[in-house]
Every structure is written in C-alpha cells, then in structure tokens.
Scaffold this motif. Structure first.
Motif, PDB file in Angstrom:
ATOM      1  N   GLY A   6      -3.639  -3.382  78.335  1.00  0.00           N
ATOM      2  CA  GLY A   6      -4.544  -3.358  77.105  1.00  0.00           C
ATOM      3  C   GLY A   6      -4.910  -2.115  76.719  1.00  0.00           C
ATOM      4  N   THR A   7      -5.303  -1.233  77.577  1.00  0.00           N
ATOM      5  CA  THR A   7      -5.862   0.104  77.309  1.00  0.00           C
ATOM      6  C   THR A   7      -4.628   0.910  76.563  1.00  0.00           C
ATOM      7  OG1 THR A   7      -7.537   0.116  78.874  1.00  0.00           O
ATOM      8  CG2 THR A   7      -7.085   2.432  77.841  1.00  0.00           C
ATOM      9  N   VAL A   8      -3.610   0.954  77.152  1.00  0.00           N
ATOM     10  CA  VAL A   8      -2.315   1.330  76.740  1.00  0.00           C
ATOM     11  C   VAL A   8      -2.043   1.059  75.421  1.00  0.00           C
ATOM     12  CG1 VAL A   8       0.141   1.942  76.952  1.00  0.00           C
ATOM     13  CG2 VAL A   8      -1.456   2.106  79.009  1.00  0.00           C
ATOM     14  N   VAL A   9      -2.051  -0.385  75.443  1.00  0.00           N
ATOM     15  CA  VAL A   9      -1.595  -0.849  74.015  1.00  0.00           C
ATOM     16  C   VAL A   9      -2.653  -0.258  72.948  1.00  0.00           C
ATOM     17  CG1 VAL A   9      -1.479  -3.137  72.706  1.00  0.00           C
ATOM     18  CG2 VAL A   9      -0.396  -2.741  74.904  1.00  0.00           C
ATOM     19  N   ALA A  10      -3.898  -0.299  73.111  1.00  0.00           N
ATOM     20  CA  ALA A  10      -5.133  -0.012  72.380  1.00  0.00           C
ATOM     21  C   ALA A  10      -4.886   1.303  71.693  1.00  0.00           C
ATOM     22  CB  ALA A  10      -6.430  -0.131  72.863  1.00  0.00           C
ATOM     23  N   VAL A  11      -4.341   2.092  72.550  1.00  0.00           N
ATOM     24  CA  VAL A  11      -4.151   3.792  72.423  1.00  0.00           C
ATOM     25  C   VAL A  11      -3.035   3.689  71.592  1.00  0.00           C
ATOM     26  CG1 VAL A  11      -3.492   5.901  73.420  1.00  0.00           C
ATOM     27  CG2 VAL A  11      -5.458   4.584  74.524  1.00  0.00           C
ATOM     28  N   LEU A  12      -2.028   3.142  71.806  1.00  0.00           N
ATOM     29  CA  LEU A  12      -0.731   3.281  71.002  1.00  0.00           C
ATOM     30  C   LEU A  12      -0.977   2.658  69.632  1.00  0.00           C
ATOM     31  CD1 LEU A  12       2.230   2.054  73.504  1.00  0.00           C
ATOM     32  CD2 LEU A  12       1.461   4.305  72.598  1.00  0.00           C
ATOM     33  N   LEU A  13      -1.622   1.649  69.621  1.00  0.00           N
ATOM     34  CA  LEU A  13      -2.184   0.811  68.194  1.00  0.00           C
ATOM     35  C   LEU A  13      -3.141   2.035  67.470  1.00  0.00           C
ATOM     36  CD1 LEU A  13      -2.264  -2.742  69.039  1.00  0.00           C
ATOM     37  CD2 LEU A  13      -0.749  -1.759  67.514  1.00  0.00           C
ATOM     38  N   SER A  14      -3.948   2.614  68.166  1.00  0.00           N
ATOM     39  CA  SER A  14      -4.950   3.601  67.441  1.00  0.00           C
ATOM     40  C   SER A  14      -4.032   4.941  66.783  1.00  0.00           C
ATOM     41  CB  SER A  14      -5.983   4.011  68.478  1.00  0.00           C
ATOM     42  OG  SER A  14      -6.769   2.814  68.791  1.00  0.00           O
ATOM     43  N   LEU A  15      -3.252   5.196  67.526  1.00  0.00           N
ATOM     44  CA  LEU A  15      -2.288   6.202  67.163  1.00  0.00           C
ATOM     45  C   LEU A  15      -1.376   5.872  65.737  1.00  0.00           C
ATOM     46  CD1 LEU A  15      -0.922   7.553  70.564  1.00  0.00           C
ATOM     47  CD2 LEU A  15      -2.615   8.527  68.962  1.00  0.00           C
ATOM     48  N   VAL A  16      -0.800   4.531  66.031  1.00  0.00           N
ATOM     49  CA  VAL A  16      -0.195   4.042  64.673  1.00  0.00           C
ATOM     50  C   VAL A  16      -1.180   4.114  63.485  1.00  0.00           C
ATOM     51  CG1 VAL A  16       1.025   2.037  63.640  1.00  0.00           C
ATOM     52  CG2 VAL A  16       1.424   2.753  66.174  1.00  0.00           C
ATOM     53  N   SER A  17      -2.555   3.440  63.744  1.00  0.00           N
ATOM     54  CA  SER A  17      -3.291   3.516  62.757  1.00  0.00           C
ATOM     55  C   SER A  17      -3.707   4.922  62.140  1.00  0.00           C
ATOM     56  CB  SER A  17      -4.673   2.911  63.193  1.00  0.00           C
ATOM     57  OG  SER A  17      -5.713   2.820  62.301  1.00  0.00           O
ATOM     58  N   ALA A  18      -3.880   5.927  63.064  1.00  0.00           N
ATOM     59  CA  ALA A  18      -4.235   7.215  62.474  1.00  0.00           C
ATOM     60  C   ALA A  18      -3.053   7.854  61.700  1.00  0.00           C
ATOM     61  CB  ALA A  18      -4.494   8.107  63.836  1.00  0.00           C
ATOM     62  N   ALA A  19      -1.905   7.690  62.207  1.00  0.00           N
ATOM     63  CA  ALA A  19      -0.634   7.808  61.384  1.00  0.00           C
ATOM     64  C   ALA A  19      -0.545   7.475  60.048  1.00  0.00           C
ATOM     65  CB  ALA A  19       0.769   7.782  62.158  1.00  0.00           C
ATOM     66  N   GLY A  20      -1.065   6.086  59.849  1.00  0.00           N
ATOM     67  CA  GLY A  20      -0.745   5.226  58.705  1.00  0.00           C
ATOM     68  C   GLY A  20      -1.890   5.779  57.725  1.00  0.00           C
ATOM     69  N   TYR A  21      -3.088   6.125  58.315  1.00  0.00           N
ATOM     70  CA  TYR A  21      -4.134   6.655  57.582  1.00  0.00           C
ATOM     71  C   TYR A  21      -3.877   7.993  56.897  1.00  0.00           C
ATOM     72  CZ  TYR A  21      -7.324   2.761  58.191  1.00  0.00           C
ATOM     73  OH  TYR A  21      -7.918   1.651  58.307  1.00  0.00           O
ATOM     74  N   ALA A  22      -3.234   8.906  57.869  1.00  0.00           N
ATOM     75  CA  ALA A  22      -2.983  10.332  57.543  1.00  0.00           C
ATOM     76  C   ALA A  22      -1.810  10.164  56.545  1.00  0.00           C
ATOM     77  CB  ALA A  22      -2.443  10.892  58.648  1.00  0.00           C
ATOM     78  N   LEU A  23      -0.508   9.517  56.568  1.00  0.00           N
ATOM     79  CA  LEU A  23       0.319   9.299  55.314  1.00  0.00           C
ATOM     80  C   LEU A  23      -0.068   8.852  54.308  1.00  0.00           C
ATOM     81  CD1 LEU A  23       3.252   7.912  57.804  1.00  0.00           C
ATOM     82  CD2 LEU A  23       2.965  10.339  56.940  1.00  0.00           C
TER      83      LEU A  23
END
Length: 323
Positions: A6-23
C-alpha cells in the motif's frame, strides 16, 4: 493489500499526481505568456486545446492524489505533493530553452523544506469532522471577499506581485474547496441532516466545490503571467495554509505536537517565504551562457519565446531584450 504494498502504491500515485500538476502548471504558464489579455481573453483561452489539456492534467493529478490517499497516510502523501515544484522547474526551463539557475534551485529547496514542515504539523486530527451548512456558507463568503481583495490589489500592481497575488487567491480557493470536499464526503457517509430536504444541501456543497475548483484554476492561470516558479510555490503554500486555518478555527483541530507544532509551523512558514523570495528574484540571475543557443555578445532570447507564435514574435520585436 499489505502495508508495504500500500505504501509503494501510494508513493507511485503521489509521483504521478505531482507530475500531472507540474505538466499542467507548465502548460498554463506557456498559455499565460502567449496571452494578450484584454476583453475576450477568457473566451479565447477556452477555445484553445492547450487549455483543455491543462485542465485534463490537473484533473488527472487530483484523481491520482485522491487515490494515493486511499492507499497511504496523509503524512506520506501530502509532503510528496510538494514535488510538483521540483518537477515543474526543469520542465518549464526545458520548454523555454534555458537552464534552471542556482538561485531557483535554492529557492525550490527552501520552499520544499518549508512546505513539508508546514504540512507535517497541519494534518487533520479528526478527519471525520466536517463543517455544517452555516459554517460552509460563512467560509464561502469570507473566501470570496479575500479573493476579491487579492485580485483587486493584483490589478493595481505589476510584475511578480501580480502573479503572487493571484497565486495566493488560487491556493486559498483550492484549500477551501478541499475543506468543502471533506465536508461533502463526511456528510454523504453519515447522511446529511434535514430528512428529505438534505439533497439540496448536498447539491449546494457540490456547486460550491465546483466553483472553487474552477476559480482556483483560472486564478492560477492569471498568476502564471508573472512567471512559473514563484506563483506555483505560493499556490502550494497557501493551499494547506487555508485548509489549516479552517481546521483550527472551525473544526477544533490543532497543530500536531501541541505548542511545539505552532513553533514548527511558524518556522516552516518563514523558511518557505525565503524560498519564494529566491524564486521571485532567481529568474533574472541566469548568465547568457545559461541560455541554450545564445552566442557570446548576442542578445538573449526571451525565456518563453518557444511558446509564442512566430508572427507575434516578429510583431513585438524590439532592439532591446524583452523584460
């Protein structure tokens, strides 16, 4: 799913979220740099496909953030959202054919440290609490007055101050929208009071949430006319700050670690403010060699020339560098 997965999935989804907001932020910044403003600016903006790409990226980032909160704790997911600034700096610089200056990197580091420290002590202590309808309307009215004040002051000033004013208003709108979303979620989970008439309260909250979401997006679009890094940092700072004010004032929440939490929050705010100052001044610190393709003795090209149409560039050509 176990805790580690669950922690790994949360980290990966957080990175995807940060990339989406940055783009999305970079796309909005480019649109803002090419916008001529004036009457009909909003209509022209809505008619551009790039704007809807930015809207879609923002929506994708929000969905990934919500999904990350489902798999991981707020104390892990929320600080990772600060990576939006780290990702946006090199992406924006690459699109503008320049390098990120050392001052900008230092500003980003200071801002990230301050933001992580602020988020670490402002997490909700009672996530099942929510605003009642009266409190929600009071918060809405106060927020609208604050946004109006920030917008009017922004229109009376120029340069980075304008961008930071709109950025603060955008972050506040998003933070209030998050608080209202929490209220709506909690209300739906335990049924709104009022019997059969409860549906209109749900509908009203949904309308307010949508209005603040759209308003925050449009305000951030206006903020990026003054650049990318500093407005983005202010948006990311004012968002949790607004949510924290609502939590402390109306929901009975408090800073973690008691009195020390207030001290940490104050120190983190000062650190983040230092970072915003560096980001605001860092855009003018690049040497000519830092700009890709600039020859010795040549006049540096504007940073956002890659996103302005050639006919507009020719029409605006002047013998001095564009400030």
């Amino acid at each position: 799913m176990n805790a580690v997965t669950g922690t790994v999935v949360a980290v990966l989804l957080s990175l995807v979220s940060a990339a989406g907001y940055a783009l999305a932020a970079v796309a909005q910044s480019r649109l803002a740099s090419a916008s001529t403003g004036g009457r009909g600016a909003l209509r022209r903006l809505l008619g551009r496909p790039q704007w809807w790409w930015a809207v879609g990226l923002n929506a994708a980032g929000a969905l990934a953030h919500v999904a990350a909160l489902h798999y991981g704790p707020l104390t892990l997911v929320q600080p990772l959202g600060a990576l939006t600034l780290v990702a946006a700096l090199p992406i924006g610089a690459y699109g503008a054919h320049r390098r990120v200056s050392r001052t900008e990197w230092r500003g980003a580091a200071w801002t990230l440290v301050g933001l992580v420290g602020l988020v670490a002590v402002t997490g909700p202590t009672a996530p099942d609490e929510a605003l009642n309808l009266r409190e929600a309307l009071i918060v809405t009215g106060a927020t609208l007055l604050l946004i109006g004040l920030l917008a009017s002051r922004s229109r009376s000033r120029a340069g980075a101050t304008t961008g930071l004013g709109h950025a603060t208003a955008s972050g506040v709108a998003s933070g209030v929208g998050s608080a209202l979303t929490q209220t709506l979620t909690a209300a739906l989970a335990r049924d709104l009071p009022g019997g059969p008439s409860g549906w209109w309260q749900t509908a009203l909250l949904a309308v307010l949430i949508a209005a603040f979401a759209v308003g925050g997006l449009l305000l951030s679009q206006a903020a990026y006319r003054g650049g990318l890094a500093a407005p983005l940092a202010v948006v990311n700072l004012s968002n949790p700050a607004a949510a924290a004010v609502i939590g402390v004032a109306l929901l009975g929440e408090t800073f973690r670690a008691g009195a020390w939490g207030w001290v940490v929050a104050a120190a983190a705010s000062l650190v983040a403010a230092r970072g915003v100052v560096l980001l605001t001044t860092g855009l003018g610190t690049e040497s000519p060699e830092a700009v890709t393709g600039t020859e010795s003795g040549a006049v540096p090209s504007p940073r956002l020339d890659a996103v302005v149409p050639s006919d507009v560039t020719e029409a605006l050509a002047v013998p001095e560098p564009v400030r």
